[in-house]
Design a protein around this motif. Structure first.
Motif, PDB file in Angstrom:
ATOM      1  N   ARG A 164      -6.455   5.909  30.931  1.00  0.00           N
ATOM      2  CA  ARG A 164      -4.839   5.876  32.018  1.00  0.00           C
ATOM      3  C   ARG A 164      -4.089   6.377  32.185  1.00  0.00           C
ATOM      4  NH1 ARG A 164      -3.608   0.044  36.232  1.00  0.00           N
ATOM      5  NH2 ARG A 164      -1.694   1.014  36.907  1.00  0.00           N
ATOM      6  N   TYR A 165      -3.012   5.749  30.630  1.00  0.00           N
ATOM      7  CA  TYR A 165      -2.354   6.097  30.394  1.00  0.00           C
ATOM      8  C   TYR A 165      -2.036   7.584  29.631  1.00  0.00           C
ATOM      9  CZ  TYR A 165      -0.763   1.702  32.798  1.00  0.00           C
ATOM     10  OH  TYR A 165      -0.984   0.888  33.461  1.00  0.00           O
ATOM     11  N   GLY A 166      -0.371   8.133  29.678  1.00  0.00           N
ATOM     12  CA  GLY A 166      -0.868   9.303  28.742  1.00  0.00           C
ATOM     13  C   GLY A 166       0.818   9.482  27.818  1.00  0.00           C
ATOM     14  N   ARG A 167       2.115  10.678  27.606  1.00  0.00           N
ATOM     15  CA  ARG A 167       2.425  10.259  26.988  1.00  0.00           C
ATOM     16  C   ARG A 167       3.562   9.320  27.815  1.00  0.00           C
ATOM     17  NH1 ARG A 167       2.443  16.922  24.688  1.00  0.00           N
ATOM     18  NH2 ARG A 167       0.012  16.428  23.271  1.00  0.00           N
ATOM     19  N   GLU A 168       4.726   9.197  26.668  1.00  0.00           N
ATOM     20  CA  GLU A 168       5.776   8.811  27.293  1.00  0.00           C
ATOM     21  C   GLU A 168       7.029   9.790  27.205  1.00  0.00           C
ATOM     22  OE1 GLU A 168       8.792   5.535  27.245  1.00  0.00           O
ATOM     23  OE2 GLU A 168       7.143   4.897  25.349  1.00  0.00           O
ATOM     24  N   TYR A 169       7.604   9.970  28.086  1.00  0.00           N
ATOM     25  CA  TYR A 169       8.790  10.264  28.458  1.00  0.00           C
ATOM     26  C   TYR A 169      10.370   9.686  28.675  1.00  0.00           C
ATOM     27  CZ  TYR A 169       5.096  14.169  28.681  1.00  0.00           C
ATOM     28  OH  TYR A 169       3.822  14.969  28.171  1.00  0.00           O
ATOM     29  N   GLU A 170      11.176  10.814  28.143  1.00  0.00           N
ATOM     30  CA  GLU A 170      12.404  10.723  27.806  1.00  0.00           C
ATOM     31  C   GLU A 170      13.028  10.636  28.996  1.00  0.00           C
ATOM     32  OE1 GLU A 170      15.855  10.947  24.629  1.00  0.00           O
ATOM     33  OE2 GLU A 170      14.341  10.373  23.032  1.00  0.00           O
ATOM     34  N   GLY A 171      13.034  11.516  29.673  1.00  0.00           N
ATOM     35  CA  GLY A 171      13.098  12.216  31.249  1.00  0.00           C
ATOM     36  C   GLY A 171      14.373  12.870  31.311  1.00  0.00           C
ATOM     37  N   LEU A 172      13.978  14.324  32.131  1.00  0.00           N
ATOM     38  CA  LEU A 172      14.772  15.683  31.628  1.00  0.00           C
ATOM     39  C   LEU A 172      16.987  15.070  32.728  1.00  0.00           C
ATOM     40  CD1 LEU A 172      13.034  18.359  31.728  1.00  0.00           C
ATOM     41  CD2 LEU A 172      14.298  17.431  29.703  1.00  0.00           C
ATOM     42  N   TYR A 173      15.780  14.232  33.907  1.00  0.00           N
ATOM     43  CA  TYR A 173      17.364  13.968  35.189  1.00  0.00           C
ATOM     44  C   TYR A 173      16.908  12.564  35.184  1.00  0.00           C
ATOM     45  CZ  TYR A 173      19.970  14.702  38.635  1.00  0.00           C
ATOM     46  OH  TYR A 173      20.999  14.318  39.773  1.00  0.00           O
ATOM     47  N   PRO A 174      17.185  11.549  34.558  1.00  0.00           N
ATOM     48  CA  PRO A 174      16.372   9.866  34.884  1.00  0.00           C
ATOM     49  C   PRO A 174      17.280   9.086  36.061  1.00  0.00           C
ATOM     50  CG  PRO A 174      17.125   9.687  32.520  1.00  0.00           C
ATOM     51  CD  PRO A 174      17.597  11.290  33.208  1.00  0.00           C
ATOM     52  N   GLU A 175      18.855  10.012  36.647  1.00  0.00           N
ATOM     53  CA  GLU A 175      18.723   9.749  37.576  1.00  0.00           C
ATOM     54  C   GLU A 175      18.359   9.957  39.430  1.00  0.00           C
ATOM     55  OE1 GLU A 175      21.866  12.190  35.760  1.00  0.00           O
ATOM     56  OE2 GLU A 175      20.216  11.267  35.228  1.00  0.00           O
ATOM     57  N   TRP A 176      17.071  10.703  39.090  1.00  0.00           N
ATOM     58  CA  TRP A 176      16.651  10.780  40.107  1.00  0.00           C
ATOM     59  C   TRP A 176      16.430  10.983  41.345  1.00  0.00           C
ATOM     60  CZ3 TRP A 176      10.779  13.958  39.583  1.00  0.00           C
ATOM     61  CH2 TRP A 176      10.831  13.538  41.195  1.00  0.00           C
ATOM     62  N   SER A 177      16.639  10.676  41.998  1.00  0.00           N
ATOM     63  CA  SER A 177      16.677  10.057  43.533  1.00  0.00           C
ATOM     64  C   SER A 177      16.481  10.884  44.598  1.00  0.00           C
ATOM     65  CB  SER A 177      17.110   8.967  43.377  1.00  0.00           C
ATOM     66  OG  SER A 177      17.990   8.953  43.847  1.00  0.00           O
ATOM     67  N   ALA A 178      16.299   9.996  46.413  1.00  0.00           N
ATOM     68  CA  ALA A 178      16.783  11.084  46.999  1.00  0.00           C
ATOM     69  C   ALA A 178      18.154  11.310  47.728  1.00  0.00           C
ATOM     70  CB  ALA A 178      15.761  10.023  48.182  1.00  0.00           C
ATOM     71  N   ALA A 179      19.204   9.719  46.539  1.00  0.00           N
ATOM     72  CA  ALA A 179      20.478  10.291  47.129  1.00  0.00           C
ATOM     73  C   ALA A 179      21.149  11.230  45.762  1.00  0.00           C
ATOM     74  CB  ALA A 179      21.554   9.246  46.414  1.00  0.00           C
ATOM     75  N   LYS A 180      20.147  12.204  45.162  1.00  0.00           N
ATOM     76  CA  LYS A 180      20.066  13.160  44.254  1.00  0.00           C
ATOM     77  C   LYS A 180      18.487  13.459  43.952  1.00  0.00           C
ATOM     78  CE  LYS A 180      23.337  10.312  41.393  1.00  0.00           C
ATOM     79  NZ  LYS A 180      24.129  10.160  39.452  1.00  0.00           N
ATOM     80  N   PRO A 181      18.551  14.461  44.773  1.00  0.00           N
ATOM     81  CA  PRO A 181      17.285  14.832  44.618  1.00  0.00           C
ATOM     82  C   PRO A 181      17.807  16.669  44.332  1.00  0.00           C
ATOM     83  CG  PRO A 181      18.917  15.696  47.086  1.00  0.00           C
ATOM     84  CD  PRO A 181      19.398  14.768  45.915  1.00  0.00           C
ATOM     85  N   ILE A 182      16.139  17.122  43.914  1.00  0.00           N
ATOM     86  CA  ILE A 182      16.742  18.194  42.805  1.00  0.00           C
ATOM     87  C   ILE A 182      15.417  19.767  43.448  1.00  0.00           C
ATOM     88  CG2 ILE A 182      16.203  16.948  41.079  1.00  0.00           C
ATOM     89  CD1 ILE A 182      13.108  17.262  40.702  1.00  0.00           C
TER      90      ILE A 182
END
Length: 386
Positions: free
Chosen positions: A21-39
């Motif tokens: 079920r689970y794969g790798r863990e990533y630190e995240g390129l853009y952790p603040e990503w959200s609807a308020a900060k879309p990409i």
């Protein structure tokens, strides 16, 4: 990878296809990503299809720890993406009337066997990582005996990885995209969509000779020539395999897939129809428009289609030069940056006229033989476009 965290394939999905079920863990390129900060997201080849699925999962709130929506994404740009599937998947061995099963000892079967062997031995050719940890194929995660058994069975009998709907080869097929297009729909009303379609018309342009005599320049040119030879030979072989078939069984198993539009120019893996905009599997027409210039008006909820003359690998991963690739993406990113990102309820009907990037300049940028202003203004219609 964007937000960060542990990959969760889902309990139901992982049980259905028989992997962890689970794969790798990533630190995240853009952790603040959200609807308020879309990409803005750009994907090459199956990356474009993957972005459509990602937006769909965001809209369905498939990530329980986050309050997601389709508005986390401002725009999707698909570069040489098989948005309607690719006939090459069947030319390589996918069974036309029984996908995702694969014809024994076909090119696809051989490639799948090689993936199994490399994964078992934990080999990464040229540093390429197939990222199949969840299947536990490596001797490092399974015992030598279990891993060897899986590998031998995949070669001689059946592969749960290769002959399932949970792999990239199947996702590139018309069967898969008809299913995904029905599930996802054409587009979301508050998102901008762009397809950059490769025609292959400029694919045989040879890298320009260095002007000087520096050893580094000539070494770089020789490397580019080697890449040029590799991509042209591989894609020409794929195109030959694809064009020599009639696909009678495929057309019989999947009627009403706009078969009259398949053909014509191709990037070596996908014809222009396949790359244009989502059509197969949909009951109604997708809002679409030819994009003569990215400085033209753009509206969300519409697929904009522009052509470039390179083949499937002529921009990524084997461009004519790094400068050409840089110019291509810099101009694209500058244009995307000019798109407004207000609240979703305010996005519909906006007049967007910023930017100077011209779609007709794509081939010129890749060839390095001209500028956007010098590029041709020819307006070749895509199959299915108004």
């Amino acid at each position: 990878q964007i937000k960060g965290g542990v990959v969760d394939f889902g309990e139901e999905h992982s049980k259905e296809f028989g992997h962890s079920r689970y794969g790798r863990e990533y630190e995240g390129l853009y952790p603040e990503w959200s609807a308020a900060k879309p990409i803005h997201v750009v994907g090459h080849s199956l990356g474009g299809n993957t972005l459509r699925v990602l937006q769909h999962l965001l809209s369905e709130k498939a990530f329980p720890l986050h309050d997601t929506s389709e508005n986390w994404i401002v725009s999707i740009t698909a570069l040489n993406s098989p948005l309607n599937g690719s006939l090459t998947a069947y030319a390589l061995g996918e069974k036309e009337s029984d996908a995702p099963n694969v014809v024994g000892f076909s090119p696809g079967h051989v490639l799948g066997s090689i993936v199994h062997v490399f994964s078992f031995l934990n080999i990464r050719p040229l540093g390429f990582d197939v990222s199949l940890d969840q299947w536990n194929l490596s001797y490092k995660t399974a015992s030598w005996l279990d891993g060897l058994k899986k590998t031998l069975l995949s070669i001689s009998v059946h592969s749960a990885l290769v002959e399932s709907e949970d792999n990239a080869a199947f996702d590139a097929s018309v069967h898969a995209m008809a299913k995904w297009n029905r599930r996802i729909g054409a587009c979301h009303p508050h998102t901008y969509y762009i397809s950059l379609v490769g025609t292959g018309q400029d694919a045989n342009t040879v890298p320009t000779l260095p002007e000087g005599f520096a050893a580094a320049q000539w070494a770089n040119w020789l490397g580019r020539m080697a890449q040029f030879g590799l991509r042209r030979s591989v894609l020409s072989a794929f195109l030959l395999l694809t064009n020599r078939r009639s696909y009678a069984d495929l057309k019989a198993s999947l009627p009403d897939m706009h078969w009259e539009s398949w053909g014509g120019d191709s990037d070596g893996l996908c014809c222009t129809f396949a790359q244009s905009f989502p059509q197969v599997g949909l009951d109604s027409a997708t809002p679409n428009c030819r994009l003569p210039s990215l400085s033209a008006e753009m509206r969300p909820g519409v697929w904009y289609v522009a052509e470039h003359g390179q083949d499937h690998m002529g921009i990524v991963p084997f461009p004519v030069s790094e400068a050409a690739q840089y110019a291509f993406f810099w101009s694209l990113f500058e244009r995307l940056r000019g798109l407004p990102t207000p609240a979703a309820e305010e996005r519909v009907g906006l007049d967007v006229s910023k930017g100077e990037w011209r779609a007709e300049g794509l081939s010129a940028l890749v060839r390095e033989v001209g500028s956007d202003q010098e590029a041709s203004d020819a307006d070749t219609e895509l199959p299915g476009s108004p």
